[in-house]
Design a protein around this motif. Structure first.
Motif, PDB file in Angstrom:
ATOM      1  N   GLY A 289     112.130 101.132  53.173  1.00  0.00           N
ATOM      2  CA  GLY A 289     112.924 101.191  53.902  1.00  0.00           C
ATOM      3  C   GLY A 289     113.698 102.355  53.027  1.00  0.00           C
ATOM      4  O   GLY A 289     113.916 101.786  51.724  1.00  0.00           O
TER       5      GLY A 289
ATOM      6  N   ALA B  99     116.250  93.810  55.432  1.00  0.00           N
ATOM      7  CA  ALA B  99     115.308  94.406  56.409  1.00  0.00           C
ATOM      8  C   ALA B  99     114.171  93.753  55.637  1.00  0.00           C
ATOM      9  O   ALA B  99     112.579  93.369  55.450  1.00  0.00           O
ATOM     10  CB  ALA B  99     114.920  95.727  56.431  1.00  0.00           C
TER      11      ALA B  99
ATOM     12  N   LEU C 211     114.255  96.476  61.813  1.00  0.00           N
ATOM     13  CA  LEU C 211     115.924  96.761  61.507  1.00  0.00           C
ATOM     14  C   LEU C 211     116.942  96.212  62.514  1.00  0.00           C
ATOM     15  O   LEU C 211     118.166  95.927  62.068  1.00  0.00           O
ATOM     16  CB  LEU C 211     115.625  98.437  62.165  1.00  0.00           C
ATOM     17  CG  LEU C 211     116.827  98.777  61.562  1.00  0.00           C
ATOM     18  CD1 LEU C 211     117.111  99.056  60.708  1.00  0.00           C
ATOM     19  CD2 LEU C 211     116.534 100.521  62.344  1.00  0.00           C
TER      20      LEU C 211
ATOM     21  N   HIS D 288     119.390  93.749  60.695  1.00  0.00           N
ATOM     22  CA  HIS D 288     120.887  94.144  61.274  1.00  0.00           C
ATOM     23  C   HIS D 288     121.796  93.069  61.731  1.00  0.00           C
ATOM     24  O   HIS D 288     123.237  93.044  61.518  1.00  0.00           O
ATOM     25  CB  HIS D 288     120.885  95.700  62.364  1.00  0.00           C
ATOM     26  CG  HIS D 288     122.304  95.763  62.909  1.00  0.00           C
ATOM     27  ND1 HIS D 288     122.564  95.324  63.839  1.00  0.00           N
ATOM     28  CD2 HIS D 288     123.152  97.118  62.243  1.00  0.00           C
ATOM     29  CE1 HIS D 288     124.539  95.997  64.304  1.00  0.00           C
ATOM     30  NE2 HIS D 288     124.206  96.359  63.144  1.00  0.00           N
TER      31      HIS D 288
END
Length: 87
Positions: A5, A31, A49, A53
């Protein structure tokens, strides 16, 4: 398990006194934690994700991409690349 990522904080936050890199670093740290907690082959980048978040508390915003290379044991045809991209 092969997951990667990358996130890049939105620089416009600097004009408001916010470190634009803090949000993206926190997002990717969460993540990575989420990815390590999942069973190999069960990584869904979009869900990863979203979970990261949801845990991120830093002020800011970011572009982000998470990719997961998965193998189901059926030779080269068993390889799949799943990607979630934001921004």
């Amino acid at each position: 398990r092969s997951v990667v990522g990358v996130a890049d904080g939105v620089g416009g936050w600097a004009s408001q006194g916010v470190d634009p890199g803090l949000f993206s670093r926190e997002l990717m740290a969460f993540a990575a934690e989420e990815a390590r907690a999942l069973q190999p082959g069960k990584v869904e980048p979009k869900e990863l994700l979203q979970r990261a978040h949801g845990r991120t508390r830093a002020l800011g915003s970011s572009t982000a991409i998470i990719a997961a290379l998965q193998w189901n044991g059926a030779g080269k045809q068993g390889l799949s690349l799943r990607v979630a991209n934001l921004g």
